[in-house]
Design a protein around this motif. Structure first.
Motif, short mmCIF file in Angstrom:
data_model
loop_
_atom_site.label_atom_id
_atom_site.label_comp_id
_atom_site.label_asym_id
_atom_site.label_seq_id
_atom_site.Cartn_x
_atom_site.Cartn_y
_atom_site.Cartn_z
N LEU A 175 -8.41 -19.76 140.15
CA LEU A 175 -8.76 -18.52 140.84
C LEU A 175 -9.49 -18.80 142.16
O LEU A 175 -9.19 -18.18 143.18
CB LEU A 175 -9.65 -17.65 139.95
N ASP A 211 -15.37 -13.25 139.98
CA ASP A 211 -14.24 -12.57 140.60
C ASP A 211 -14.23 -12.90 142.09
O ASP A 211 -15.24 -13.33 142.65
CB ASP A 211 -14.30 -11.07 140.39
N ARG A 255 -11.03 -7.66 138.22
CA ARG A 255 -10.51 -8.61 137.23
C ARG A 255 -11.39 -8.66 135.99
O ARG A 255 -10.91 -8.89 134.88
CB ARG A 255 -10.41 -10.00 137.88
N THR A 296 -5.65 -10.52 137.47
CA THR A 296 -5.77 -11.26 138.74
C THR A 296 -4.69 -10.81 139.71
O THR A 296 -4.96 -10.59 140.91
CB THR A 296 -5.65 -12.77 138.48
N ASN A 356 -5.43 -8.96 143.28
CA ASN A 356 -4.90 -9.51 144.54
C ASN A 356 -4.03 -8.49 145.27
O ASN A 356 -4.10 -8.36 146.50
CB ASN A 356 -4.08 -10.77 144.26
#
Length: 621
Positions: A390, A411, A498, A550, A554
């Motif tokens: 990540l 996050d 997330r 995720t 994004n």
């Protein structure tokens, strides 16, 4: 004028101070309407207090000081070298019956609007399902000074939850307590260090209570002591409001509404644990499965970075190494590798097992001997592999391990980082009852991060994730200086989209773990097995939903950036149709990606909803 029922006859109260001529104005209103459909009567359980203080002398406190309450005078606080760090209000979260009604109230009275980038939509944990929206104002703060950003309270965020099912935390909270504050979030400067020290103190003292969760002290006395504890520990409270609920005149339930923000979380939480210990109480935190951060799997070993291409690590060899890790005790059966290990420790543990195998398994011996350094590196990397995927090389290996060790949620939004941790319930009579809890967060803004060939990296001089032990006076944080002189965004790092489902699942997971412990203590073998199965289901849902979340986060961030770029381009004097089309397509593509992620998340949620329903029905038989 828009909502007179929430005033309930209250008016602005004005208080003057004869000493310096300062004036304080106070208005108290009820937060919510009664949960009855189309009700115009106020729910009297939670109060919002608005304070306006005007200083009449030049000796007024700094602008970032909390407003004074009537009858109190401003006095600069002084602390010894062991003082905890200050905490600053970041946000507070409501559990309500009608989310849309509260959103409308805030828009009518304060001009708040939903923040699309932070709207978590529908979230489910097993059969439990909620909706949540983050609303707030638009702050005009523009600064490159991290100290200013840490203390600033011009940005107000109010996440709001409502239940869609008759099971789960939010439904239980409203049923037992009523509408109210689910938790308050305090901002600090060093979350990792605060929580590490907190956990160290709890381990040293053996304190395992969730703060104020047992029956040795009269409830009202424990509540008063809890409030006094926070007010005496340098927590800059924006406001403290207490709501009272009567239950057959036997006791009262105080719902604490207090927002704090600190600049060094890792120094504050241990003090909470240490001080609460001497009162017989202490904080615990929600359980976050190690799989959230990363566990070792045979597939990681077959594709280990740096391994000898001429000597392939087959699935058989990888499984043998995996088995050796479990047998030696450096990893659990689930693949969670010990966080205390150094490379030499892994070598000492595995060599006696893997280098002494019988000749028939020489392929394992040869592969391990030839690739030992890379295999050991892969084993240690597995502890935080999900976080590394990540964040890239934003953190050092030691910092990644510290985050995992303290079960901190992470996050990312663009180049902004967000670190979060949630305490167990507070102010509860029995551990199985619902009650509020606390959140501590750390926002690491993009301009405190420098570019590198491997991605973004937290600047060493920022001390944003310092692992230095010991307590001391508050350290000044350097100003943020970037090549393009960019400014920090208010609320940088977002709201942990997330991690939103992770929090929700962790609440249910922690409750199931508590159920398993109670059943085991009561020799209830069937109940223990069912609770353990619930733990397994919630953990699997967490693992499966994380990559989907995720992708959604994004896509939401990309959509926001594309929309801003499109809006800015519309302001240009000269516009080209082809550029407008390209920018519009970028917005559309991101929106489609977000929708696709939401659909996959709903499929995942439905799968585990069915599994939990079947488990509940089995328990009812």
């Amino acid at each position: 004028k828009s909502h007179p029922a929430l005033l309930d006859g209250n008016t602005i109260q004005t208080y003057s101070t004869s000493d310096d001529g300062s004036v304080t104005k106070v208005l108290e209103v009820f937060s919510y309407y009664q949960p009855n459909q189309n009700s115009n009567a106020a729910d009297r359980g939670t109060v919002l207090r608005f304070i306006q203080h005007t200083h009449a002398t030049s000796s007024s406190p700094p602008m970032n000081a909390s407003p004074q309450l009537p009858g109190m005078t401003f006095h600069p606080a002084t602390f010894d070298s062991n003082s905890p760090q200050p905490a600053y209000c970041d946000h507070w979260v409501s559990n309500v019956v009608s989310r849309t009604q509260f959103l409308d109230t805030l828009e009518d009275t304060l001009g708040f609007a939903p923040k699309v980038d932070f709207n978590a939509g529908v979230v489910a944990a097993g059969e439990s399902q909620i909706e949540s929206t983050v609303t707030g104002n638009s702050s005009g703060l523009r600064t490159s000074d991290m100290n200013v950003a840490l203390r600033d309270q011009s940005q107000v965020y109010l996440p709001i939850n409502n239940a869609l099912s008759e099971v789960g935390h939010v439904h239980g909270f409203i049923k037992e307590i009523g509408q109210g504050v689910q938790h308050t979030a305090s901002r600090v400067n060093d979350l990792t260090r605060l929580v590490q020290r907190c956990n160290d103190y709890r381990q040293i003292t053996g304190e395992i209570y969730t703060c104020l969760s047992h029956n040795r002290t009269p409830f009202a006395h424990r509540t008063a002591r809890f409030v006094s504890f926070f007010l005496s520990h340098r927590l800059n409270a924006l406001s403290v409001v207490v709501s009272v609920y009567g239950f057959v005149n036997e006791f009262v339930l105080f719902v604490l509404f207090a927002c704090f923000r600190v600049n060094d979380l890792a120094r504050l939480v241990p003090r909470c644990i240490y001080s609460c210990h001497f009162a017989g109480e202490g904080f615990t935190f929600l359980n976050i499965p190690r799989s959230y951060y990363g566990v070792l799997t045979p597939s990681q070993l077959t594709t280990c970075s740096g391994c000898n291409d001429e000597i392939v690590i087959s699935e058989t060899v990888a499984q043998a190494i995996m088995d050796a890790c479990i047998t030696s005790g450096i990893a659990t059966s689930e693949g969670a590798v010990s966080l205390q290990l150094q490379p030499k420790d892994v070598e000492i543990a595995l060599d006696p097992i893997l280098l002494s195998l019988v000749p028939e398994t020489n392929s394992v011996v040869e592969a391990y001997r030839s690739n030992k350094e890379s295999i050991i590196r892969t084993i240690l990397h597995s502890r935080y592999i999900n976080l590394h995927n990540l964040l890239g090389n934003t953190l050092s290996p030691e910092q990644f391990v510290a985050v995992v060790q303290n079960r901190i949620l992470v996050d990312v939004q663009g180049q902004d980082l967000l670190f979060q941790i949630f305490t167990g319930n507070i102010l509860q009579e029995q551990t199985e009852h619902e009650s509020p809890f606390l959140e501590f967060i750390q926002r690491v803004c993009a301009c405190s991060i420098s570019s590198s060939d491997d991605g973004v990296k937290v600047s060493d001089d920022i001390n944003a994730l310092s692992l230095v032990e010991g307590e001391g006076v508050e350290e000044e944080v350097n100003s943020c200086i970037t090549e393009d002189d960019s400014m920090m965004k208010p609320g940088c790092g977002g709201f942990g989209i997330r991690n939103f489902l992770t929090l929700f699942l962790s609440i249910e997971l922690s409750k199931s773990m508590a159920d398993a412990s109670r059943a085991k203590a009561n020799n209830d073998h069937r109940g223990h097995a069912l609770a353990q199965k619930a733990v397994q289901i919630f953990t699997e849902q967490l693992n499966e939903s994380n990559p989907i979340l995720t992708d959604i986060a994004n896509a939401m961030y990309a959509e926001g950036l594309a929309q801003k770029e499109l809006d800015d381009y519309y302001k240009e004097d000269e516009r080209h149709e082809i550029i407008l089309m390209q920018l519009g397509n970028a917005v559309s593509d991101a929106a489609k990606a977000k929708q696709g992620g939401n659909e996959r998340l709903m499929e995942c949620s439905t799968k585990y909803k069915i599994l939990m329903r079947e488990l509940r029905q089995r328990n009812a038989v």
